[in-house]
Every structure is written in structure tokens, then in C-alpha cells.
Design a protein around this motif. Structure first.
Motif, short mmCIF file in Angstrom:
data_model
loop_
_atom_site.label_atom_id
_atom_site.label_comp_id
_atom_site.label_asym_id
_atom_site.label_seq_id
_atom_site.Cartn_x
_atom_site.Cartn_y
_atom_site.Cartn_z
N THR A 20 -4.40 28.93 -4.50
CA THR A 20 -4.28 28.11 -5.71
C THR A 20 -3.01 27.26 -5.72
OG1 THR A 20 -3.26 29.96 -6.93
CG2 THR A 20 -5.66 29.66 -7.15
N ARG A 21 -2.30 27.20 -4.58
CA ARG A 21 -1.13 26.32 -4.52
C ARG A 21 -1.57 24.85 -4.56
NH1 ARG A 21 1.70 28.41 -7.01
NH2 ARG A 21 -0.18 29.65 -7.40
N PRO A 22 -0.67 23.96 -4.95
CA PRO A 22 -0.98 22.53 -4.89
C PRO A 22 -1.31 22.12 -3.44
CG PRO A 22 1.05 22.91 -6.12
CD PRO A 22 0.68 24.21 -5.50
N ARG A 23 -2.05 21.04 -3.31
CA ARG A 23 -2.50 20.58 -2.00
C ARG A 23 -1.36 20.41 -1.00
NH1 ARG A 23 -3.83 15.14 0.17
NH2 ARG A 23 -5.69 15.27 1.50
N ARG A 24 -0.19 20.05 -1.49
CA ARG A 24 0.95 19.81 -0.60
C ARG A 24 1.60 21.09 -0.10
NH1 ARG A 24 2.45 19.08 -5.83
NH2 ARG A 24 4.11 20.46 -6.60
N THR A 25 1.20 22.25 -0.63
CA THR A 25 1.88 23.52 -0.36
C THR A 25 0.97 24.48 0.38
OG1 THR A 25 3.16 23.26 -2.39
CG2 THR A 25 3.14 25.45 -1.38
N ALA A 26 1.42 24.97 1.53
CA ALA A 26 0.66 25.95 2.30
C ALA A 26 1.49 27.22 2.49
CB ALA A 26 0.27 25.38 3.66
N ILE A 27 0.87 28.37 2.28
CA ILE A 27 1.52 29.65 2.52
C ILE A 27 1.00 30.17 3.86
CG2 ILE A 27 2.00 31.94 1.62
CD1 ILE A 27 2.96 29.65 -0.18
N GLY A 28 1.81 30.05 4.90
CA GLY A 28 1.36 30.44 6.23
C GLY A 28 1.35 31.94 6.44
N GLU A 29 2.22 32.65 5.74
CA GLU A 29 2.33 34.09 5.93
C GLU A 29 2.82 34.72 4.64
OE1 GLU A 29 4.34 37.22 9.13
OE2 GLU A 29 5.32 35.30 8.75
N LEU A 30 2.14 35.79 4.20
CA LEU A 30 2.54 36.51 3.01
C LEU A 30 2.51 38.00 3.33
CD1 LEU A 30 3.31 36.35 0.01
CD2 LEU A 30 0.87 36.42 -0.54
N TRP A 31 3.67 38.63 3.23
CA TRP A 31 3.81 40.05 3.56
C TRP A 31 4.03 40.79 2.26
CZ3 TRP A 31 8.63 42.35 6.46
CH2 TRP A 31 8.38 43.68 6.81
N ILE A 32 3.09 41.67 1.88
CA ILE A 32 3.17 42.40 0.62
C ILE A 32 3.31 43.89 0.91
CG2 ILE A 32 2.04 42.89 -1.59
CD1 ILE A 32 0.49 40.32 -1.32
N MET A 33 4.43 44.45 0.47
CA MET A 33 4.74 45.86 0.76
C MET A 33 4.93 46.66 -0.52
SD MET A 33 4.93 46.22 4.05
CE MET A 33 5.95 47.68 4.30
N PRO A 34 4.61 47.95 -0.51
CA PRO A 34 5.06 48.81 -1.60
C PRO A 34 6.60 48.78 -1.68
CG PRO A 34 3.44 49.94 -0.25
CD PRO A 34 3.82 48.69 0.49
N THR A 35 7.11 48.78 -2.86
CA THR A 35 8.56 48.68 -3.04
C THR A 35 9.31 49.75 -2.26
OG1 THR A 35 8.26 47.72 -5.23
CG2 THR A 35 10.41 48.70 -4.76
N ASP A 36 8.77 50.98 -2.24
CA ASP A 36 9.51 52.09 -1.63
C ASP A 36 9.00 52.48 -0.25
OD1 ASP A 36 7.16 52.99 -2.74
OD2 ASP A 36 8.04 54.71 -3.77
N GLN A 37 8.26 51.57 0.41
CA GLN A 37 7.84 51.84 1.79
C GLN A 37 8.89 51.29 2.75
OE1 GLN A 37 3.96 50.38 2.94
NE2 GLN A 37 4.16 51.13 5.04
N GLY A 38 9.43 52.15 3.60
CA GLY A 38 10.46 51.74 4.52
C GLY A 38 9.92 50.99 5.72
#
Length: 254
Positions: free
Chosen positions: A236-254
Motif C-alpha cells: 500500500t506504499r505510494p507508487r514511488r516507494t518500494a519496500i525491498g526487504e522487511l524483517w519482522i521479529m518478536p521483540t524478545d527473540q535474540g
């Protein structure tokens, strides 16, 4: 006011449970018509009924994307029904863990077939339609989101072939991103840490006890909805914006 994905069509693989089901719900809430692709038709029908009850539009497509003909047929069904395809979420995956020494080679074949070949088959079939959507309204941009894993960023003992598949997903994603960037098809990878899904249930209790439970047993793991929220953010980003990589972690995962 129209939602950000109104007038668009999204295809989600592995949509019968977990991250795939949550992503389908999320994209439908943003206004997309959603194609639900997986092998378990009964679960897809339940999800489609839920989405439609909430005012969305969903199409059930029973398919095993590890079979190239079925993957191609799934894409064809979606375009035949809706006339277009704007978003592809390659979510279907399999995680079978254990040592390489003495491993069951059939488990390797299954992981490679789903995690790599299935993703490739679906992407190849979808690309002409995504490129066409990127040239048209309503957004003049299209998206591919490949669901990888923390295991695509770092290797761990016992995760060898799963690591191989997810490192491969990451490499393929970045190569394709570069290939399509000038044509406004955004290609990105989303890498979750520990998530509460059915994925670990494919393993024996012994493997879970040694390789999975020591991690997830001491942290607050992510929900499938957390990852679905990340997918929605990317597309859902604007056309000019691309998210090439998104890393989502649990807050307390080492």
C-alpha cells in the motif's frame, strides 16, 4: 473514501491457514479482491465465506503450486474471473528440520518443490498480468511479496535445507526486483522471525523439542496477523516507494 487497494486483485498462496489466511483477510479489508490458493479447499471455502460476510470479494482456487500446471492454472482462473492481477503474495511454504546426516531426501524434495519451485512457477505465470496492471489504473504499480524467513538471513544447525530454500528466495527476490524496477512491478521479501502457525507442526515431536521449542518456548512469538500487517504495508506504499526487504521479529527473540 476508497480503500488503498480498491479495484485491484491479489493472489495469495498457502491461503488455507496461518500467514496466508491472515494476509488474505488483511488485503480484502484494504479493498482488494482476493484469490485464495491452496490445497485444502474446505478451509479456503470457510475463509472466502468469512471475507465475503465482511463485505469483501474472494475466489477459492484449489491447487498444489508445486505442480507447474496447477500453478499456471491457478493464475489463469484468477485472471479469467477478475480480468487482472495486481498483487502476488508467495506465501506457501514448508519447514522440515533436522540434521543433514541421515536425512530423508523425500523431505528435501518436498521443501524444494513448495518453497522454491512453487514460488517460481506462480511468479512466472503471474508476471505478464502484473506487468500489464502496472501500466494501467487504478494504481499503475503492481507487487510481488515473497514470504521468506529469518532463516533466509542466517543459517542454524538443523535448518540446513530450509535455510537453502529461504536464502534462495531472498536471492531470487532481489534479482527480480532489479529486473522489474523500471517497469513498476515492486518485488520485495518479508522475513518473519518466530510466528505462531502450523509450520512447525510438520516436524516430529523430537525435532520440535530440540530445534524449535528452545526458541519459541521462552519468547512472545508473532501472530500471523503481525505478518499480514507487514504485507499490507509493503503493497500500500505510494507508487514511488518500494519496500525491498522487511524483517519482522518478536521483540524478545535474540
Amino acid at each position: 473514501m476508497a480503500s488503498k487497494l480498491t479495484g485491484t486483485v491479489a493472489l495469495v498462496t498457502g491461503a488455507s491457514s496461518g500467514i496466508g489466511a491472515a494476509t488474505a483477510r488483511e488485503l480484502a479489508e484494504h479493498g482488494a479482491s482476493v484469490a485464495l490458493v491452496a490445497r485444502r479447499k474446505d478451509r479456503l471455502e470457510e475463509l472466502a465465506a468469512e471475507i465475503e460476510k465482511a463485505g469483501g470479494t474472494a475466489l477459492v482456487v484449489e491447487a498444489d503450486i508445486a505442480d507447474r500446471n496447477q500453478a499456471e492454472g491457478a493464475v489463469e482462473q484468477v485472471v479469467e474471473r477478475f480480468g487482472r492481477l495486481d498483487t502476488l503474495v508467495n506465501n506457501a511454504g514448508l519447514m522440515l528440520l533436522g540434521p543433514v546426516v541421515g536425512a530423508d531426501a523425500e523431505e528435501w524434495d518436498r521443501m524444494i518443490a513448495v518453497n522454491l519451485q512453487g514460488l517460481l512457477y506462480t511468479t512466472r505465470a503471474a508476471l505478464p498480468h502484473l506487468l500489464r496492471a502496472a501500466e494501467q489504473g487504478p494504481r499503475q504499480v503492481a507487487d510481488i511479496v515473497n514470504i521468506s524467513s529469518q532463516a533466509g538471513r542466517m543459517a542454524s544447525k538443523g535448518y540446513g535445507v530450509y535455510n537453502l530454500t529461504k536464502f534462495g528466495v531472498n536471492g531470487f527476490t532481489e534479482s527480480l526486483r532489479q529486473e522489474l524496477a523500471q517497469r513498476h512491478v515492486r518485488v520485495g521479501v518479508l522475513e518473519p522471525g518466530a510466528v505462531e502457525t502450523e509450520l512447525v507442526g510438520h516436524n516430529t515431536p523430537e525435532v520440535r523439542n530440540e530445534l524449535v521449542d528452545p526458541v519459541i518456548g521462552r519468547i512472545e512469538v508473532l501472530t500471523a496477523e503481525d505478518i499480514a500487517d507487514g504485507v499490507a504495508y509493503m503493497v500500500t506504499r505510494p507508487r514511488r516507494t518500494a519496500i525491498g526487504e522487511l524483517w519482522i521479529m518478536p521483540t524478545d527473540q535474540g
